[in-house]
Write an enzyme that holds these catalytic residues in place. Structure first.
Site, PDB file in Angstrom:
ATOM      1  N   LYS A  22       0.829  -1.208   0.000  1.00 44.37           N
ATOM      2  CA  LYS A  22       0.000   0.000   0.000  1.00 44.37           C
ATOM      3  C   LYS A  22       0.867   1.264   0.000  1.00 44.37           C
ATOM      4  CE  LYS A  22      -1.694   1.594   4.067  1.00 44.37           C
ATOM      5  NZ  LYS A  22      -1.488   2.986   4.460  1.00 44.37           N
ATOM      6  N   ASN A  23       1.823   1.317   0.923  1.00 52.17           N
ATOM      7  CA  ASN A  23       2.565   2.574   1.086  1.00 52.17           C
ATOM      8  C   ASN A  23       3.595   2.820  -0.013  1.00 52.17           C
ATOM      9  OD1 ASN A  23       0.984   3.171   3.221  1.00 52.17           O
ATOM     10  ND2 ASN A  23       2.498   2.643   4.801  1.00 52.17           N
ATOM     11  N   CYS A 120      -5.150  12.926  12.498  1.00 52.35           N
ATOM     12  CA  CYS A 120      -5.891  11.682  12.334  1.00 52.35           C
ATOM     13  C   CYS A 120      -5.827  10.908  13.630  1.00 52.35           C
ATOM     14  CB  CYS A 120      -5.394  10.884  11.129  1.00 52.35           C
ATOM     15  SG  CYS A 120      -4.022   9.809  11.457  1.00 52.35           S
ATOM     16  N   ARG A 125       0.177  14.690  12.898  1.00 59.11           N
ATOM     17  CA  ARG A 125       0.706  14.474  11.556  1.00 59.11           C
ATOM     18  C   ARG A 125       0.745  15.722  10.670  1.00 59.11           C
ATOM     19  NH1 ARG A 125      -1.628   8.820   9.437  1.00 59.11           N
ATOM     20  NH2 ARG A 125       0.297   8.830   8.259  1.00 59.11           N
ATOM     21  N   ASP A 308       4.234   0.679  12.130  1.00 63.45           N
ATOM     22  CA  ASP A 308       3.091  -0.002  11.507  1.00 63.45           C
ATOM     23  C   ASP A 308       2.970  -1.464  11.935  1.00 63.45           C
ATOM     24  OD1 ASP A 308       2.468   2.336  10.243  1.00 63.45           O
ATOM     25  OD2 ASP A 308       3.250   1.762   8.288  1.00 63.45           O
ATOM     26  N   ARG A 400      -8.653  -0.421   4.393  1.00 62.86           N
ATOM     27  CA  ARG A 400      -7.772   0.610   3.832  1.00 62.86           C
ATOM     28  C   ARG A 400      -6.407   0.023   3.509  1.00 62.86           C
ATOM     29  NH1 ARG A 400      -7.878   6.278   6.740  1.00 62.86           N
ATOM     30  NH2 ARG A 400      -6.429   6.502   5.032  1.00 62.86           N
TER      31      ARG A 400
HETATM   32  N1  EPU Z   1       6.005  14.773  10.760  1.00 62.76           N
HETATM   33  C1  EPU Z   1       6.167  16.104  11.000  1.00 62.76           C
HETATM   34  N2  EPU Z   1       6.143  16.964   9.933  1.00 62.76           N
HETATM   35  C2  EPU Z   1       5.985  16.550   8.660  1.00 62.76           C
HETATM   36  C3  EPU Z   1       5.828  15.169   8.405  1.00 62.76           C
HETATM   37  C4  EPU Z   1       5.849  14.302   9.490  1.00 62.76           C
HETATM   38  O1  EPU Z   1       6.308  16.525  12.151  1.00 62.76           O
HETATM   39  O2  EPU Z   1       5.973  17.390   7.745  1.00 62.76           O
HETATM   40  C5  EPU Z   1       6.045  13.806  11.881  1.00 62.76           C
HETATM   41  C6  EPU Z   1       4.731  13.027  12.012  1.00 62.76           C
HETATM   42  O3  EPU Z   1       3.759  13.738  12.739  1.00 62.76           O
HETATM   43  C7  EPU Z   1       5.198  11.763  12.690  1.00 62.76           C
HETATM   44  C8  EPU Z   1       6.606  11.558  12.111  1.00 62.76           C
HETATM   45  O4  EPU Z   1       6.997  12.819  11.591  1.00 62.76           O
HETATM   46  O5  EPU Z   1       5.287  11.971  14.074  1.00 62.76           O
HETATM   47  C9  EPU Z   1       6.711  10.526  11.016  1.00 62.76           C
HETATM   48  O6  EPU Z   1       5.670  10.732  10.067  1.00 62.76           O
HETATM   49  P1  EPU Z   1       5.813  10.404   8.524  1.00 62.76           P
HETATM   50  O7  EPU Z   1       5.680  11.669   7.755  1.00 62.76           O
HETATM   51  O8  EPU Z   1       7.001   9.565   8.276  1.00 62.76           O
HETATM   52  O9  EPU Z   1       4.515   9.551   8.268  1.00 62.76           O
HETATM   53  P2  EPU Z   1       3.690   9.545   6.926  1.00 62.76           P
HETATM   54  O10 EPU Z   1       4.611   9.737   5.795  1.00 62.76           O
HETATM   55  O11 EPU Z   1       2.513  10.442   7.061  1.00 62.76           O
HETATM   56  C10 EPU Z   1       3.949   7.008   6.414  1.00 62.76           C
HETATM   57  C11 EPU Z   1       3.026   5.837   6.208  1.00 62.76           C
HETATM   58  C12 EPU Z   1       2.413   5.467   7.558  1.00 62.76           C
HETATM   59  C13 EPU Z   1       3.543   5.106   8.509  1.00 62.76           C
HETATM   60  C14 EPU Z   1       4.512   6.280   8.634  1.00 62.76           C
HETATM   61  C15 EPU Z   1       5.714   5.982   9.500  1.00 62.76           C
HETATM   62  C16 EPU Z   1       2.287   6.178   3.938  1.00 62.76           C
HETATM   63  C17 EPU Z   1       1.191   6.519   3.004  1.00 62.76           C
HETATM   64  N3  EPU Z   1       1.997   6.219   5.247  1.00 62.76           N
HETATM   65  O12 EPU Z   1       3.142   8.059   6.911  1.00 62.76           O
HETATM   66  O13 EPU Z   1       1.593   4.330   7.325  1.00 62.76           O
HETATM   67  O14 EPU Z   1       3.020   4.800   9.781  1.00 62.76           O
HETATM   68  O15 EPU Z   1       4.984   6.650   7.327  1.00 62.76           O
HETATM   69  O16 EPU Z   1       6.398   4.884   9.024  1.00 62.76           O
HETATM   70  O17 EPU Z   1       3.388   5.861   3.520  1.00 62.76           O
HETATM   71  C18 EPU Z   1      -0.105   2.789   7.829  1.00 62.76           C
HETATM   72  O18 EPU Z   1       0.160   2.228   6.766  1.00 62.76           O
HETATM   73  O19 EPU Z   1      -0.850   2.283   8.711  1.00 62.76           O
HETATM   74  C19 EPU Z   1       0.475   4.104   8.087  1.00 62.76           C
HETATM   75  C20 EPU Z   1      -0.028   4.949   8.995  1.00 62.76           C
END
Ligand code: EPU
Length: 423
Positions: A22-23, A120, A125, A308, A400
């Site tokens: 998915k990711n 969320c 996030r 995850d 999802r």
């Molecule tokens: N963060 C910030 N600022 C930003 C972006 C992130 O402070 O601009 C913080 C977030 O709040 C969090 C941390 O950095 O505390 C890491 O977040 P990240 O941005 O890496 O998460 P994401 O990219 O939104 C992806 C996966 C998630 C997975 C996380 C961490 C996708 C579509 N989603 O989310 O997947 O948990 O990386 O590995 O790739 C899931 O599949 O269940 C899922 C939630």
């Protein structure tokens, strides 16, 4: 609304196949915006989030659809006419990963208007790092009426050092930088296999991305990119979840297509818990021990233990011998499965971002409610072990990110079915 009804107690046996990731699929579908013509992606999992990403692409004017019959794992995306570079609130609010269109849109069309994803269930996030990266490439960013508006006649290569490691942030900025003029150096990048997979696709399209999978990614911008045909890598989190299903049920299962190199931290913990994990036939086999042992887990960015998989390992720890300390370091609110696991008889105490899990002799089935994607997987895993009937409602969270999980588990001998609930 559907619910999952299951009876625990059967050790799982047999073979099961992992679907596409998915990711990886979500950013890769968004990357189709970078090229004219028809892009073909195979091994795309049939998930609600993928359907949403296809809808996001269609609202902008792309043709984006899943094929049918024998090609049902294939999605084709074509850009033939005019694109309206806008992702509306109605879609972004259902899936925050819609924000992944921001980078490609501003790079290719000079303009993007994308609804700000709100918080969320698992955390606030923010997307400040995505925006910081785009600004470093010369984009002007304004936040108005709940939307991010980004503009740049031509993005220019730049230097970005991310303040926090972010998976989709790294991906978004990478997709913008491939069409920027000149060289971009991104530091403190996410090293997840999905980031590497996106770079692989971008390079197939003609981009010049180096270093993906490490913390420094260097990109030489190119003028244009071509459509590609690509099969998406297997889902390491689904694979990990199925390995835990074998472990918690006391079974012996071959998880086909599971890639050991993507699952090091999970394999380590399962071995520490007493499971026998072996590479076999292009996948991984998990054989459960007679008695599971408690292990401590700390989630960190890849290659550390993935957030995850935290909820699923916690389910396993509820029935392991001893006490396990689980620390969640990525998201501030990712213990929502705990009160539901309590309903099944688990002994868990939360102190801040740490959960202390005391293994109990057995769980007993009960009605429980899924609160987010990985929480729902943990409840189903616990239900595989619990005596009697467990009913997991709000299964749309599960849909999802897991392709027909109940069917896959049934194929391994689980007593599990999906029933329609009246709304
Ligand atoms: N963060 C910030 N600022 C930003 C972006 C992130 O402070 O601009 C913080 C977030 O709040 C969090 C941390 O950095 O505390 C890491 O977040 P990240 O941005 O890496 O998460 P994401 O990219 O939104 C992806 C996966 C998630 C997975 C996380 C961490 C996708 C579509 N989603 O989310 O997947 O948990 O990386 O590995 O790739 C899931 O599949 O269940 C899922 C939630």
């Amino acid at each position: 609304m559907d619910k999952i009804v299951m009876k625990g107690g059967t050790p799982l046996h047999g073979e099961v196949e992992v679907s596409g990731a998915k990711n990886a699929a979500l950013p890769i579908l968004a990357s189709a915006l970078l090229a004219d013509g028809t892009t073909t992606f195979r091994n795309v999992p049939d998930l609600a989030d993928v359907t949403t990403m296809l809808a996001v692409l269609r609202t902008m004017g792309c043709e984006a659809a899943r094929l049918s019959g024998k090609k049902a794992d294939t999605c084709e995306i074509s850009i033939t006419g005019t694109i309206t570079p806008e992702a509306p609130y109605d879609l972004v609010k259902t899936m925050r990963a819609s924000v992944l269109v921001l980078g490609p849109l501003v790079a290719r069309f000079g303009r993007a208007r994308v609804s700000m994803p709100g918080g969320c269930a698992i955390g606030a996030r923010p997307i400040d790092q995505h925006l910081k990266g785009l600004k470093a490439l010369g984009a002007e960013i304004h936040l108005t009426e709940g939307y991010v508006e980004a503009r740049a006649k031509q993005l220019k290569g730049g230097m970005i050092n991310f303040d926090v490691i972010t998976v989709t942030g790294t991906e978004n900025v990478m997709m913008a930088a491939v069409l920027a003029k000149g060289r971009t150096v991104m530091e403190n990048c996410a090293r997840e296999p999905e980031v590497e997979e996106l770079a692989r696709v971008l390079n197939k399209m003609g981009a010049k991305v180096e270093g993906a999978g490490s913390s420094v990614i260097t990109i030489e911008g190119v003028e244009s990119l071509n459509p590609v045909d690509h099969a998406i890598l297997p889902d390491r989190i689904e694979a990990g979840t199925l390995l835990v299903a074998a472990a918690i049920s006391g079974g012996n299962v071959l998880v086909k297509h599971a890639r050991p190199e993507h699952l090091d931290a999970v394999i380590d913990k399962l071995r520490e818990a007493g499971c026998t994990i072996t590479a076999e036939g292009g996948g991984l086999r998990c054989k459960a021990p007679k008695t599971l042992k408690s292990v401590n887990i700390t989630t960190t960015e890849h290659p550390g233990f993935p957030t995850d998989m935290q909820a699923q390992l916690m389910a396993l720890m509820t029935v392991s011998h001893g006490t396990s300390v689980i620390s969640e370091n990525i998201f501030e609110n990712r213990f929502m499965h705990v009160p539901e696991l309590h309903r099944l008889g688990a002994d868990i105490t939360i102190q801040g971002h740490t959960a202390v899990v005391k293994g109990v002799k057995g769980l007993s089935g009960a009605p429980v409610m899924a609160t987010d994607l990985r929480a729902s997987a943990s409840l189903i895993l616990a239900g595989l072990r619990a005596e009697g009937q467990t009913e997991v409602s709000r299964v749309y969270h599960l849909d999802r990110g897991y392709e027909r999980l109940e069917r896959k588990l049934r194929g391994l001998g689980a007593d599990i079915r999906r029933v329609k609930e009246r709304a």
